[in-house]
Design a protein around this motif. Structure first.
Motif, short mmCIF file in Angstrom:
data_model
loop_
_atom_site.label_atom_id
_atom_site.label_comp_id
_atom_site.label_asym_id
_atom_site.label_seq_id
_atom_site.Cartn_x
_atom_site.Cartn_y
_atom_site.Cartn_z
N SER A 149 10.93 -4.38 2.04
CA SER A 149 9.77 -3.87 2.06
C SER A 149 9.72 -3.78 3.81
O SER A 149 10.45 -3.92 4.16
CB SER A 149 9.06 -4.88 2.06
N SER A 157 1.66 0.48 -1.35
CA SER A 157 2.23 0.52 -2.00
C SER A 157 1.15 -0.82 -2.45
O SER A 157 0.70 -0.96 -4.10
CB SER A 157 3.42 -0.36 -2.09
N PHE A 165 6.38 -3.01 -0.92
CA PHE A 165 7.50 -2.12 -1.96
C PHE A 165 8.20 -2.34 -2.42
O PHE A 165 9.21 -1.16 -3.53
CB PHE A 165 7.47 -0.86 -0.38
N SER A 168 7.25 -2.59 -5.91
CA SER A 168 6.55 -0.60 -6.06
C SER A 168 7.78 0.06 -6.17
O SER A 168 7.93 0.91 -7.10
CB SER A 168 6.24 -0.70 -4.52
#
Length: 197
Positions: A149, A157, A165, A168
């Protein structure tokens, strides 16, 4: 020790080969955890539906095996591309690897049809647990092959309903394979950790 085949798509095969993927999640079927007790799904009998309580430590419930067992990876492939004995793997063979024009014409064999002798990746199961799909942690999403991330991407996200992230990326990858509804249903999943051998 037993060996079983396991299917991975090209992106996941590349993640395994790169050393980025050390976990996989598969939907729990035929048994269901309920407050720590494993129940075999109800089966219909002449006298009605019955539910069987299982002692999880006594039974090897994961269909992919137990710790120490091995998984051989089934992936999309093609034999006889350049020579009769050549095996090409869709995950790692690019157009530049083959004679010009051939790549687009290749009729790849789906991973489900890969025989053991063509598999190039063997994994050893190091841990198995069960959890709800949406309970995946950020570190587990990265172990599934997700990129790390970054604060800027994490903010986007969160707007899409994910905490970061990495999760996600994993969630959207799951949607692509199983559908968005399956993600929303939040099924129980086997979390299988492995190492490449």
């Amino acid at each position: 020790m037993k060996e079983r085949g396991i299917i991975f798509n090209a992106e996941m095969v590349r993640a395994i080969l790169d050393g980025r993927k050390t976990q996989t999640r598969r939907i729990v079927k035929n048994v269901m955890p309920d407050n720590g007790i494993w129940l075999k799904k109800p089966t219909k009998t002449r006298s009605g539906a019955t539910t069987h309580v299982l002692d999880a430590p006594k039974h090897n419930l994961c269909p992919l095996g137990k710790v120490g067992d091995r998984l051989w990876v089934r992936e999309t492939f093609k034999t006889g591309v350049c020579t009769e004995s050549t095996i090409a793997y869709k995950a790692t063979h690019k157009p530049s690897d083959l004679e010009e024009g051939w790549y687009e014409e290749i009729k790849w064999t789906p991973s489900i049809h890969m025989p053991r002798r063509y598999s190039r990746i063997t994994l050893e199961i190091t841990n198995i647990r069960v959890e709800r799909l949406n309970d995946i942690s950020q570190s587990d999403a990265i172990a599934e092959g997700a990129p790390p991330s970054h604060p800027t991407i994490d903010a986007i996200s969160r707007e899409c309903g994910f905490p970061d992230f990495s999760r996600s990326w994993f969630g959207q990858t799951w949607w692509h394979i199983y559908g968005k509804k399956n993600w929303q249903d939040n099924p129980w999943v086997w979390v299988i950790e492995f190492k490449r051998i």
